[in-house]
Write a protein that holds these residues in place. Structure first.
Motif, PDB file in Angstrom:
ATOM      1  N   GLU A  65       0.829  -1.203   0.000  1.00 54.26           N
ATOM      2  CA  GLU A  65       0.000   0.000   0.000  1.00 54.26           C
ATOM      3  C   GLU A  65       0.865   1.255   0.000  1.00 54.26           C
ATOM      4  O   GLU A  65       0.564   2.233  -0.679  1.00 54.26           O
ATOM      5  N   PHE A  66       1.953   1.225   0.782  1.00 48.89           N
ATOM      6  CA  PHE A  66       2.851   2.381   0.899  1.00 48.89           C
ATOM      7  C   PHE A  66       3.420   2.779  -0.455  1.00 48.89           C
ATOM      8  O   PHE A  66       3.464   3.950  -0.814  1.00 48.89           O
ATOM      9  N   SER A  67       3.849   1.781  -1.220  1.00 42.86           N
ATOM     10  CA  SER A  67       4.495   2.043  -2.515  1.00 42.86           C
ATOM     11  C   SER A  67       3.517   2.020  -3.682  1.00 42.86           C
ATOM     12  O   SER A  67       3.869   2.424  -4.788  1.00 42.86           O
ATOM     13  N   ASN A  68       2.319   1.496  -3.427  1.00 43.53           N
ATOM     14  CA  ASN A  68       1.361   1.252  -4.505  1.00 43.53           C
ATOM     15  C   ASN A  68       1.977   0.308  -5.549  1.00 43.53           C
ATOM     16  O   ASN A  68       1.836   0.486  -6.748  1.00 43.53           O
ATOM     17  N   TRP A  69       2.700  -0.692  -5.051  1.00 46.64           N
ATOM     18  CA  TRP A  69       3.389  -1.681  -5.876  1.00 46.64           C
ATOM     19  C   TRP A  69       2.996  -3.053  -5.352  1.00 46.64           C
ATOM     20  O   TRP A  69       3.151  -3.315  -4.158  1.00 46.64           O
ATOM     21  N   PRO A  70       2.513  -3.965  -6.196  1.00 44.14           N
ATOM     22  CA  PRO A  70       1.893  -5.198  -5.693  1.00 44.14           C
ATOM     23  C   PRO A  70       2.847  -6.320  -5.294  1.00 44.14           C
ATOM     24  O   PRO A  70       2.403  -7.296  -4.695  1.00 44.14           O
ATOM     25  N   THR A  71       4.110  -6.215  -5.634  1.00 48.51           N
ATOM     26  CA  THR A  71       5.002  -7.360  -5.415  1.00 48.51           C
ATOM     27  C   THR A  71       6.153  -7.022  -4.476  1.00 48.51           C
ATOM     28  O   THR A  71       6.473  -5.867  -4.223  1.00 48.51           O
ATOM     29  N   ILE A  72       6.778  -8.082  -3.995  1.00 48.69           N
ATOM     30  CA  ILE A  72       7.938  -8.001  -3.121  1.00 48.69           C
ATOM     31  C   ILE A  72       9.013  -8.862  -3.759  1.00 48.69           C
ATOM     32  O   ILE A  72       8.682  -9.931  -4.271  1.00 48.69           O
ATOM     33  N   PRO A  73      10.246  -8.462  -3.801  1.00 50.40           N
ATOM     34  CA  PRO A  73      10.898  -7.422  -3.001  1.00 50.40           C
ATOM     35  C   PRO A  73      10.646  -6.002  -3.514  1.00 50.40           C
ATOM     36  O   PRO A  73      10.238  -5.807  -4.664  1.00 50.40           O
ATOM     37  N   GLN A  74      10.934  -5.054  -2.611  1.00 44.85           N
ATOM     38  CA  GLN A  74      10.857  -3.640  -2.941  1.00 44.85           C
ATOM     39  C   GLN A  74      12.093  -2.946  -2.393  1.00 44.85           C
ATOM     40  O   GLN A  74      12.419  -3.082  -1.212  1.00 44.85           O
ATOM     41  N   LEU A  75      12.760  -2.199  -3.258  1.00 50.04           N
ATOM     42  CA  LEU A  75      13.981  -1.486  -2.881  1.00 50.04           C
ATOM     43  C   LEU A  75      13.704  -0.004  -2.712  1.00 50.04           C
ATOM     44  O   LEU A  75      13.057   0.620  -3.554  1.00 50.04           O
ATOM     45  N   TYR A  76      14.227   0.544  -1.616  1.00 47.79           N
ATOM     46  CA  TYR A  76      14.179   1.984  -1.355  1.00 47.79           C
ATOM     47  C   TYR A  76      15.604   2.484  -1.179  1.00 47.79           C
ATOM     48  O   TYR A  76      16.405   1.858  -0.477  1.00 47.79           O
ATOM     49  N   VAL A  77      15.924   3.577  -1.852  1.00 45.77           N
ATOM     50  CA  VAL A  77      17.237   4.205  -1.714  1.00 45.77           C
ATOM     51  C   VAL A  77      17.001   5.665  -1.344  1.00 45.77           C
ATOM     52  O   VAL A  77      16.298   6.383  -2.060  1.00 45.77           O
ATOM     53  N   LYS A  78      17.576   6.066  -0.216  1.00 44.10           N
ATOM     54  CA  LYS A  78      17.427   7.443   0.280  1.00 44.10           C
ATOM     55  C   LYS A  78      15.957   7.851   0.374  1.00 44.10           C
ATOM     56  O   LYS A  78      15.576   8.955   0.003  1.00 44.10           O
ATOM     57  N   GLY A  79      15.117   6.940   0.839  1.00 42.34           N
ATOM     58  CA  GLY A  79      13.713   7.236   1.059  1.00 42.34           C
ATOM     59  C   GLY A  79      12.830   7.143  -0.168  1.00 42.34           C
ATOM     60  O   GLY A  79      11.618   7.287  -0.078  1.00 42.34           O
ATOM     61  N   GLU A  80      13.428   6.881  -1.322  1.00 42.12           N
ATOM     62  CA  GLU A  80      12.662   6.820  -2.572  1.00 42.12           C
ATOM     63  C   GLU A  80      12.489   5.377  -3.031  1.00 42.12           C
ATOM     64  O   GLU A  80      13.441   4.597  -3.028  1.00 42.12           O
TER      65      GLU A  80
END
Length: 103
Positions: A65-80
Protein backbone atom coordinates in the motif's frame (compact mmCIF):
# COMPACT_ATOMS: atom_id res chain seq x y z
CA UNK A 1 -1.50 7.19 8.72
CA UNK A 2 -1.50 3.82 10.50
CA UNK A 3 1.25 2.66 12.84
CA UNK A 4 2.53 0.25 10.16
CA UNK A 5 2.61 3.00 7.52
CA UNK A 6 4.42 5.32 9.95
CA UNK A 7 6.95 2.60 10.77
CA UNK A 8 7.56 1.90 7.06
CA UNK A 9 8.02 5.62 6.34
CA UNK A 10 10.48 5.99 9.23
CA UNK A 11 12.39 2.89 8.12
CA UNK A 12 12.81 3.99 4.49
CA UNK A 13 13.71 7.59 5.36
CA UNK A 14 16.13 6.86 8.20
CA UNK A 15 18.22 4.29 6.30
CA UNK A 16 20.19 4.73 3.07
CA UNK A 17 19.25 1.39 1.46
CA UNK A 18 16.22 -0.66 2.53
CA UNK A 19 15.01 -3.87 0.92
CA UNK A 20 11.62 -5.29 1.86
CA UNK A 21 11.99 -8.96 0.99
CA UNK A 22 10.81 -12.49 1.67
CA UNK A 23 13.35 -13.97 4.05
CA UNK A 24 16.68 -12.49 5.09
CA UNK A 25 19.82 -11.46 3.23
CA UNK A 26 21.47 -14.65 4.51
CA UNK A 27 18.48 -16.86 3.70
CA UNK A 28 16.14 -15.42 1.03
CA UNK A 29 12.80 -17.22 0.84
CA UNK A 30 12.10 -16.56 -2.85
CA UNK A 31 14.15 -16.28 -6.01
CA UNK A 32 13.29 -12.63 -6.61
CA UNK A 33 14.42 -11.63 -3.12
CA UNK A 34 17.61 -13.65 -3.59
CA UNK A 35 18.29 -11.91 -6.89
CA UNK A 36 17.71 -8.49 -5.30
CA UNK A 37 20.28 -9.22 -2.57
CA UNK A 38 22.79 -10.50 -5.16
CA UNK A 39 22.41 -7.30 -7.19
CA UNK A 40 22.92 -5.06 -4.16
CA UNK A 41 26.01 -7.02 -3.11
CA UNK A 42 27.36 -6.84 -6.69
CA UNK A 43 26.95 -3.06 -6.45
CA UNK A 44 29.15 -3.09 -3.35
CA UNK A 45 26.39 -2.15 -0.92
CA UNK A 46 27.20 -3.42 2.55
CA UNK A 47 24.82 -1.31 4.64
CA UNK A 48 21.57 -2.89 3.45
CA UNK A 49 18.69 -2.80 5.90
CA UNK A 50 16.41 -5.74 5.12
CA UNK A 51 12.86 -6.28 6.34
CA UNK A 52 11.50 -9.82 6.21
CA UNK A 53 7.84 -9.35 5.27
CA UNK A 54 7.11 -13.00 6.08
CA UNK A 55 7.47 -12.18 9.78
CA UNK A 56 4.59 -9.68 9.85
CA UNK A 57 1.48 -9.81 7.67
CA UNK A 58 0.70 -6.15 8.44
CA UNK A 59 4.10 -5.06 7.11
CA UNK A 60 3.73 -7.36 4.10
CA UNK A 61 0.43 -5.73 3.14
CA UNK A 62 1.46 -2.30 4.37
CA UNK A 63 4.50 -2.02 2.10
CA UNK A 64 2.36 -2.82 -0.94
CA UNK A 65 0.00 0.00 0.00
CA UNK A 66 2.85 2.38 0.90
CA UNK A 67 4.49 2.04 -2.51
CA UNK A 68 1.36 1.25 -4.50
CA UNK A 69 3.39 -1.68 -5.88
CA UNK A 70 1.89 -5.20 -5.69
CA UNK A 71 5.00 -7.36 -5.41
CA UNK A 72 7.94 -8.00 -3.12
CA UNK A 73 10.90 -7.42 -3.00
CA UNK A 74 10.86 -3.64 -2.94
CA UNK A 75 13.98 -1.49 -2.88
CA UNK A 76 14.18 1.98 -1.36
CA UNK A 77 17.24 4.21 -1.71
CA UNK A 78 17.43 7.44 0.28
CA UNK A 79 13.71 7.24 1.06
CA UNK A 80 12.66 6.82 -2.57
CA UNK A 81 11.01 3.71 -3.99
CA UNK A 82 13.18 2.25 -6.76
CA UNK A 83 11.27 -0.88 -7.74
CA UNK A 84 11.26 -4.64 -7.56
CA UNK A 85 13.62 -7.34 -8.75
CA UNK A 86 12.98 -6.85 -12.48
CA UNK A 87 13.54 -3.09 -12.32
CA UNK A 88 16.64 -3.61 -10.19
CA UNK A 89 17.99 -6.06 -12.79
CA UNK A 90 17.39 -3.60 -15.66
CA UNK A 91 18.95 -0.72 -13.71
CA UNK A 92 21.95 -2.87 -12.71
CA UNK A 93 22.57 -4.00 -16.30
CA UNK A 94 22.45 -0.38 -17.54
CA UNK A 95 24.69 0.88 -14.72
CA UNK A 96 21.95 3.19 -13.44
CA UNK A 97 21.55 1.36 -10.11
CA UNK A 98 25.27 1.59 -9.30
CA UNK A 99 25.14 5.35 -9.88
CA UNK A 100 22.06 5.74 -7.70
CA UNK A 101 23.61 3.76 -4.86
CA UNK A 102 26.89 5.68 -4.98
CA UNK A 103 25.40 9.20 -5.14
Amino acid sequence: MSDVQSWIKDTVTQNQVVLFMKGTAQFPQCGFSGRAIQILKACGVDNIVTVNVLEDADVRQGIKEFSNWPTIPQLYVKGEFVGGSDIMTEMYESGELQGLLKS
